[in-house]
Every structure is written in C-alpha cells, then in structure tokens.
Design an enzyme around this catalytic site. Structure first.
Site, short mmCIF file in Angstrom:
data_model
loop_
_atom_site.label_atom_id
_atom_site.label_comp_id
_atom_site.label_asym_id
_atom_site.label_seq_id
_atom_site.Cartn_x
_atom_site.Cartn_y
_atom_site.Cartn_z
N ASN A 1 -7.29 -3.18 14.55
CA ASN A 1 -8.91 -3.42 14.13
C ASN A 1 -8.89 -4.72 13.24
OD1 ASN A 1 -7.88 -2.59 11.76
ND2 ASN A 1 -9.18 -0.51 11.85
N HIS B 1 -7.07 -5.18 10.31
CA HIS B 1 -7.06 -4.88 8.81
C HIS B 1 -5.63 -5.57 8.40
CE1 HIS B 1 -4.90 -0.60 9.62
NE2 HIS B 1 -3.79 -1.78 9.48
N ASP C 1 0.95 -1.24 0.00
CA ASP C 1 0.15 0.03 -0.13
C ASP C 1 0.75 1.25 -0.13
OD1 ASP C 1 0.84 -0.66 2.48
OD2 ASP C 1 -1.04 -0.92 3.21
N GLU D 1 -9.67 -2.09 5.64
CA GLU D 1 -10.30 -1.96 6.91
C GLU D 1 -11.54 -2.70 7.26
OE1 GLU D 1 -8.49 -0.51 8.71
OE2 GLU D 1 -8.13 1.67 8.32
C1 F6R Z 1 1.65 -1.48 6.06
C2 F6R Z 1 0.22 -2.28 6.11
C3 F6R Z 1 -0.51 -2.22 7.40
C4 F6R Z 1 0.13 -2.61 8.75
C5 F6R Z 1 -0.48 -2.42 9.96
C6 F6R Z 1 0.34 -2.73 11.05
O1 F6R Z 1 2.12 -1.68 4.92
O2 F6R Z 1 -0.35 -2.55 5.08
O3 F6R Z 1 -1.68 -3.24 7.48
O4 F6R Z 1 0.98 -3.82 8.48
O5 F6R Z 1 -1.39 -1.51 10.32
O6 F6R Z 1 0.99 -1.63 11.35
P1 F6R Z 1 2.15 -1.69 12.53
O7 F6R Z 1 3.27 -2.73 12.01
O8 F6R Z 1 2.84 -0.60 12.34
O9 F6R Z 1 1.52 -2.03 13.86
#
Ligand code: F6R
Length: 261
Positions: free
Chosen positions: A136, A138, A67, A143
C-alpha cells in the site's frame, strides 16, 4: 530519485548489499538504518558473506531499525529484534549494544518513542537508511494518510498490512495491530536512502511512489523530496512504470563515479 532496475530480486539485493558495504568501508563507524521483512533477507545474507569472506568489518557500526511490533518482547520469534539477530547481527562482528530496535514492550511507549529519536540524534543521525515498500506504499509502518512529517510514534497497521503479515506470521490472530515506527520525518533526515521493492505485488506502490504525486496516500512518495535516494527495483516491480526508457537511459549514461557496481 535514482531509479535502478535490476533483472531479479536477487541481483537487486546484491547491489543493495554493495551500496551498504561501500558506506561501511568509507566510514567504518557508519550509522545504518535497517528494515525487516522478506525483501532484504538476501541483502543481509550477502552482507554476512562479505563479512565472512571479504572481512567487511562491523565492529564500529551502529544500527537503528525502523520498527517493532507493540507488545512483543525481543525474544519472541515474531519480533523484529529476533529477525535482525537471526539474519544479521548474530553472524557479523557488530557490538550488540550498538544495535537499536524500538522496544515494543516498553512500559511507557511514548517515552520509548522520544528516546529512540534522541538516540538517533545523539550519534549524529543515520548515514544510510534501508527501506522496503509496503503493497500500500508504506515505508516503515507509516501507513497511507499518515503525516509526511511524522516522528517515531505508535501507529495502527492497516488491514492490508495485517493480511500481508499473516503470510509471515501464519496465524492472523497473533499479529499485533500496532507498531512503533520511525516517522516519515525521521526517515527523511537520513543522509542517504536505499529502498528495495521487488515482485508483482509492489507494481502499484512503485508507480505511485515514483510517478504519482507527492501525497500522504502513498507514504513512499515522500522520497521524491529526499536529496539522495536510490530505489532498486526488479523487472516485475518496475513493470507498471511509464518512464522506463528514461530510467534505463539515465542508468546507461552514468559517469563512472555515479555507478554503484
Ligand atoms: C519492515 C518495514 C516495512 C516493510 C514492508 C515490506 O521493517 O518497515 O515497511 O519493509 O512492509 O515488507 P516485505 O519486504 O516483507 O514485502
């Protein structure tokens, strides 16, 4: 789902790096799906070490990131392209032309999303997709309640994700509220999945992903349908699971070729 519980986030990242390195050694032109965020930072550090000290060769590797924030140019220090250059690409012998991150500042974002899917298909799909897990539930920036069959598209970030990202961005006003992300349908086509989730903030999402029903309210639960997913947790993130004994039993009875370490 293969559930592996490591003592700490650090040992989880070392194991994750081992799994990715094994893939690159088996298939030097492997296509890696990559994630950003706090979770995989140590994993990237270990891959860099493996490159520098053990000669892990990235010269024929291709990568696709999950992303990118809408509106951020690649040189912006808050962009995911910037993150990847800083934590991995700049330190290994990868051909930067073979590293793909969605262009969040493309003039035609819809065309960019379609093109991203095409680029993944053109190289024959993703061999192993690295994922983190949002608080959450995702995966990517898919989301809760988004379609479990979605493709690469423009998504609106939830309030909780914006709050979590504020800790990284430091300034909640500057956080983009939209992102281009691979869809769950895109992620599910990867031949292998490696998800990392560490720390107490992920307890609920981990329980819903592994022991909850397959449901769009927890996008990570889609992995229950993936034929080859490995979920690496630490003691903290796994502490809410009901069937901990079962996961440990499976882990301790693996045949040698089923083990990753
Ligand atoms: C990042 C992504 C997100 C993160 C997720 C966890 O490219 O796609 O899904 O993997 O938000 O983020 P952290 O690792 O910062 O807890």
């Amino acid at each position: 789902m293969e559930v592996i519980i490591q003592e700490t986030a650090n040992s989880g990242c070392l194991l994750g790096a081992k799994i990715i390195a094994k893939k690159i050694r088996e298939k030097p032109d492997a296509v890696l799906g990559l994630a950003t965020g706090r979770t995989p930072e140590k994993l990237y550090r270990e891959l860099v070490r493996m490159h520098q000290e053990d000669g892990l060769d990235f010269s024929r590797v291709t990568t696709f990131n999950l992303d990118e924030y809408v509106g951020l140019p690649p040189e912006n220090y808050q962009s995911y392209r910037y993150f990847m250059n800083k934590h991995l690409f700049r330190h290994v012998n990868i051909d930067i032309a073979n590293t793909h991150v969605p262009a969040g500042n493309a003039s035609d974002l819809h065309a960019e999303c379609r093109d991203y899917e095409k680029r993944i298909n053109d190289v024959g799909g993703i061999d192993i997709q690295l994922l983190g897990l949002g608080r959450n539930g995702h995966i990517g920036f898919n989301e809760p309640t988004g379609s479990l069959r979605s493709r690469t598209w423009i998504k609106i970030l939830s309030q909780q994700t914006l709050e979590d990202n504020a800790a990284v961005f430091g300034d909640s006003d500057s956080i983009p509220k939209h992102a281009v992300t691979m869809g769950i349908g895109t992620i599910m086509e990867a031949r292998q999945i490696l998800l990392l989730a560490f720390g107490p903030a992920k307890v609920r999402a981990v329980v819903e992903m592994i022991e909850g029903p397959l449901a769009a309210i927890c996008p990570g639960s889609a992995l229950q349908e993936h034929p080859r997913s490995t979920l690496v947790l630490d003691e903290l993130s796994s502490s809410g699971l009901q069937y901990l004994d079962h996961y440990r039993w499976i882990e301790s009875n693996k045949l040698p070729w089923q083990r990753h370490d």
